[in-house]
Design a protein around this motif. Structure first.
Motif, PDB file in Angstrom:
ATOM      1  N   ARG A   1       0.844  -1.141   0.106  1.00  0.00           N
ATOM      2  CA  ARG A   1       0.011   0.032  -0.064  1.00  0.00           C
ATOM      3  C   ARG A   1       1.026   1.380  -0.149  1.00  0.00           C
ATOM      4  O   ARG A   1       0.484   2.134  -0.725  1.00  0.00           O
ATOM      5  CB  ARG A   1      -0.978  -0.021   1.175  1.00  0.00           C
TER       6      ARG A   1
ATOM      7  N   THR B   1       2.796   5.543  -4.000  1.00  0.00           N
ATOM      8  CA  THR B   1       3.356   6.914  -4.519  1.00  0.00           C
ATOM      9  C   THR B   1       4.660   6.980  -5.148  1.00  0.00           C
ATOM     10  O   THR B   1       4.791   7.572  -6.152  1.00  0.00           O
ATOM     11  CB  THR B   1       3.579   7.983  -3.132  1.00  0.00           C
TER      12      THR B   1
ATOM     13  N   LYS C   1      -2.337  14.485  -9.529  1.00  0.00           N
ATOM     14  CA  LYS C   1      -2.655  13.875  -8.183  1.00  0.00           C
ATOM     15  C   LYS C   1      -3.893  14.658  -7.737  1.00  0.00           C
ATOM     16  O   LYS C   1      -3.761  16.036  -7.303  1.00  0.00           O
ATOM     17  CB  LYS C   1      -1.629  13.980  -7.240  1.00  0.00           C
TER      18      LYS C   1
ATOM     19  N   HIS D   1      -7.405   5.841   1.258  1.00  0.00           N
ATOM     20  CA  HIS D   1      -7.993   5.223   2.927  1.00  0.00           C
ATOM     21  C   HIS D   1      -9.442   5.084   2.688  1.00  0.00           C
ATOM     22  O   HIS D   1     -10.279   6.031   3.179  1.00  0.00           O
ATOM     23  CB  HIS D   1      -7.608   6.907   3.760  1.00  0.00           C
TER      24      HIS D   1
ATOM     25  N   ASN E   1      -4.577   9.379  -9.167  1.00  0.00           N
ATOM     26  CA  ASN E   1      -3.321   9.436  -9.704  1.00  0.00           C
ATOM     27  C   ASN E   1      -3.551   9.208 -11.383  1.00  0.00           C
ATOM     28  O   ASN E   1      -3.772   8.226 -11.581  1.00  0.00           O
ATOM     29  CB  ASN E   1      -2.139   8.697  -9.074  1.00  0.00           C
TER      30      ASN E   1
ATOM     31  N   GLU F   1      -6.658  15.461   2.263  1.00  0.00           N
ATOM     32  CA  GLU F   1      -5.733  15.730   3.297  1.00  0.00           C
ATOM     33  C   GLU F   1      -4.486  16.468   2.870  1.00  0.00           C
ATOM     34  O   GLU F   1      -3.630  16.536   3.590  1.00  0.00           O
ATOM     35  CB  GLU F   1      -5.281  14.218   3.812  1.00  0.00           C
ATOM     36  N   HIS F   2      -4.107  16.453   1.330  1.00  0.00           N
ATOM     37  CA  HIS F   2      -2.879  17.103   0.947  1.00  0.00           C
ATOM     38  C   HIS F   2      -3.049  18.542   1.068  1.00  0.00           C
ATOM     39  O   HIS F   2      -2.088  19.080   1.119  1.00  0.00           O
ATOM     40  CB  HIS F   2      -2.618  16.591  -0.477  1.00  0.00           C
TER      41      HIS F   2
HETATM   42  C1  2HG Z   1      -0.684   8.026   0.617  1.00  0.00           C
HETATM   43  O1  2HG Z   1      -1.922   7.912   1.377  1.00  0.00           O
HETATM   44  C2  2HG Z   1      -0.176   9.484   0.410  1.00  0.00           C
HETATM   45  O2  2HG Z   1      -0.008   7.469   0.368  1.00  0.00           O
HETATM   46  C3  2HG Z   1       0.144   9.977  -0.860  1.00  0.00           C
HETATM   47  O3  2HG Z   1      -1.354  10.567   0.873  1.00  0.00           O
HETATM   48  C4  2HG Z   1      -0.935   9.666  -2.191  1.00  0.00           C
HETATM   49  O4  2HG Z   1       0.636   9.697  -3.633  1.00  0.00           O
HETATM   50  C5  2HG Z   1      -0.553   9.970  -3.463  1.00  0.00           C
HETATM   51  O5  2HG Z   1      -1.388  10.322  -4.250  1.00  0.00           O
END
Ligand code: 2HG
Ligand code: ZN
Length: 446
Positions: free
Chosen positions: A313, A317, A328, A363, A372, A401-402
Motif C-alpha cells: 500500500r 506513491t 494527483k 484511505h 493519480n 488531506e494534501h
Molecule cells: C498516501 O496516502 C499519500 O499514500 C500519498 O497521501 C498519496 O501519492 C498519493 O497520491
C-alpha cells in the motif's frame, strides 16, 4: 542593505543559500511537477530568528514560501514566482514526553518518524502515520492538517495538536503552548493555523497530543471481488473490531505497478479490490479481526510481515513516481457514494484525456481516494477538473488531506460558497495584510 545581507546577518551566511546548486532541492516538489527558482533559501535556527527573518522579508517586500520536509503534493511548498523559501528544518527541538498529559512539544522541523520514535520510548505513540514519515515535518503536517493511515482511529493532525507557536508575516510571535484540555479564552487561533497551508503564519512549534501505545498489533491484506464487498467489510470492521486502526485500499493496476517496481510477485490472489486493515490493542486482537475477515485474507502478526504487507500500500506513491510525473487529486467522497465514484472516475478521465493511465488507492475508512493520473502533460488540467467536478457533484471534497495548494485553488468554489471564500479572504488579510505568506496557495484570486 540588501535582503541577502540582512538575512546573512540574522542567521549566519551558511544558512542563506544563494548558489543554484544548493537551492535546487528546495525549489522542486516531491513529484517533480511543481517548482521554480527561489530568490534565496533561508534556514533560521530558532523561533526568534524566524520572526526576524520574516520582519526583514517584509521590510524588503519579499514574499515567502514556508517549507518543511517538502513532501507536499499540491505545489504549496515550492516557489512559483521568485519567492524566498523559508525552511524550518533546523527547528528540531523535542521536549521530554509529559506522561500526565500525554503531550510533547516539538519544533516544526522534527520529522514524524522522529516524533514516533520519541513517543514510543516513553510508552506512547504519535497517533499519526504515513509513508513519508521520515521526511515530512511537524510544521508542514500541522499546516496541511495531514491525515494518513490511522485517521480512522485517531483523526487527522488537528486532533493531535494541543497547541502551537507561529510567526505572522510581520514577525509577531503567537504562542499558545499550555496544552490545556479545556481552554475557552477567546478565538482558537491554533485551530485556525492548522490546515492554513502557510497562508496565515509560519508554524514554528507544536504541542502534540500522543496516544497510548498498544502492545499487540495485527494487519491483514484482504482480496475482495467488488467495491460493494469492500464497503461491507468496512462496516463489519467498524462494528465488530473496536481496536480498528486502519482500513486502506488499492486496486489491481496499483498492485501490479507496485509489484513491478519492487520486483516481487503479488502475495495474494487476483481480486477486484484489495483492503489493508490493521488492529491494535493491549489484548491480542487476532480473534476479533479474524472473526470478520474472509478465509483468503493474508494475516500478518509480526513486525516484519506487517511491514511487507503495508509496503504494497505505502509504495504506491513511489511506484507511480517511477512511472512518470502524475497529476494527483486527493479527494474525499461520502462513503455511501464511494463505490459510484470509483466506478465512474476512469470513464470521466478517459473522456477528456484518452489514453491516460489512472491509478486509484487510498484511505477507505475515511472515504479518501488518491486519484493519480499518468501520461498527462503537466499543464493539461481537463482531467483534474473533470474529477473534481465529479467529486463535488457527489457531495465530496476537492482536498481530503494534501491541501488545496496552488494546484487546486482555482477550484475551491466547487466545494466552498462565495460567502465562505470571502470570509476566508477576510481572515487572510487580517493576519497577512500585505499578502506576503505563501501567495497563490489555497485561496482563489480575488
Ligand atoms: C498516501 O496516502 C499519500 O499514500 C500519498 O497521501 C498519496 O501519492 C498519493 O497520491
Ligand atoms: Zn493519503
Amino acid at each position: 542593505m540588501s535582503l541577502t545581507d540582512a538575512l546573512q546577518a540574522l542567521v549566519g551566511p551558511a544558512h542563506v543559500l544563494i548558489d543554484p546548486e544548493l537551492r535546487a532541492p528546495y525549489e522542486t516538489d516531491w513529484t517533480g511537477r511543481f517548482g521554480s527558482p527561489a530568490a534565496l533559501v533561508v534556514r533560521p535556527g530558532s523561533t526568534e530568528e524566524v520572526a526576524s527573518v520574516l520582519a526583514a522579508c517584509r521590510a524588503h517586500g519579499a514574499r515567502v514560501v514556508p517549507q518543511g520536509g517538502n513532501t507536499g503534493l499540491v505545489g504549496a511548498s515550492v516557489p512559483r514566482a521568485g519567492e524566498v523559501v523559508l525552511s524550518l528544518t533546523r527547528l528540531t527541538g523535542l521536549s521530554p514526553v509529559d506522561p500526565a498529559t500525554a503531550q510533547v512539544e516539538a519544533g516544526a522541523g522534527v520529522t514524524l518518524g522522529a516524533l514516533q520514535a520519541h513517543a514510543r520510548e516513553a510508552g506512547f505513540d504519535a497517533g499519526l502515520d504515513f509513508a513519508a514519515r521520515d521526511t515530512a515535518t511537524l510544521g508542514g503536517i500541522a499546516a496541511t492538517n495531514a491525515g494518513g493511515l490511522v485517521a480512522v482511529r485517531h483523526g487527522t493532525a488537528r486532533a493531535r495538536i494541543a497547541g502551537l507557536e507561529a510567526v505572522l508575516g510581520d514577525g509577531t510571535i503567537l504562542r499558545r503552548l499550555s496544552g490545556l484540555l479545556k481552554d475557552n479564552a477567546g478565538y482558537d487561533l491554533p485551530a485556525l493555523l492548522v490546515g492554513s497551508e502557510g497562508t496565515l503564519g509560519v508554524i514554528t512549534r507544536v504541542r502534540w497530543r500522543l496516544v497510548a501505545r498498544h502492545r499487540a498489533r495485527i494487519a491483514a491484506l484482504v482480496p475482495l471481488d467488488s467495491i460493494d464487498a469492500a464497503a461491507e467489510l468496512l462496516g463489519a470492521l467498524r462494528t465488530r473490531v473496536p481496536s480498528l486502526e486502519a482500513v486502506e485500499f488499492f486496486l489491481p493496476e496499483g498492485l501490479k505497478l507496485v509489484c513491478d517496481h519492487l520486483r516481487i510477485d503479488p502475495p495474494v490472489r487476483d481480486a477486484a479490490v484489495y483492503v489493508v486493515t490493521e488492529a491494535a490493542s493491549n489484548a491480542d486482537p487476532t480473534e476479533e479481526l479474524a472473526d470478520v475477515l474472509p478465509d483468503d485474507a493474508l494475516v500478518a502478526d509480526d513486525t516484519a510481515s506487517r511491514e511487507r504487507l503495508w509496503r504494497l500500500r505505502e509504495s504506491h506513491t513511489e511506484a507511480i513516481a517511477a512511472a512518470g510525473i502524475p497529476h494527483k487529486m486527493d479527494v474525499g467522497v461520502p462513503l455511501p457514494r464511494l463505490g459510484e465514484f470509483l466506478q465512474r472516475v476512469p470513464a470521466v478521465i478517459e473522456a477528456v484525456a484518452p489514453g491516460a493511465r489512472t491509478i486509484l488507492f487510498g484511505h477507505l475508512g475515511d472515504g479518501n481516494v488518491h486519484v493519480n493520473v499518468l501520461d498527462l502533460p503537466s499543464d493539461e488540467d481537463a482531467a483534474d477538473e473533470a474529477v473534481l467536478r465529479l467529486v463535488a457533484d457527489l457531495g465530496g471534497t476537492i482536498s481530503a488531506e494534501h491541501g488545496v495548494g496552488t494546484v487546486k485553488a482555482r477550484w475551491l468554489s466547487l466545494v466552498r460558497g462565495q460567502d465562505e471564500i470571502a470570509a476566508m479572504w477576510a481572515i487572510k488579510l487580517a493576519l497577512d495584510p500585505e499578502e506576503l505568506l505563501n501567495p497563490g496557495v489555497m485561496l482563489p484570486a480575488r
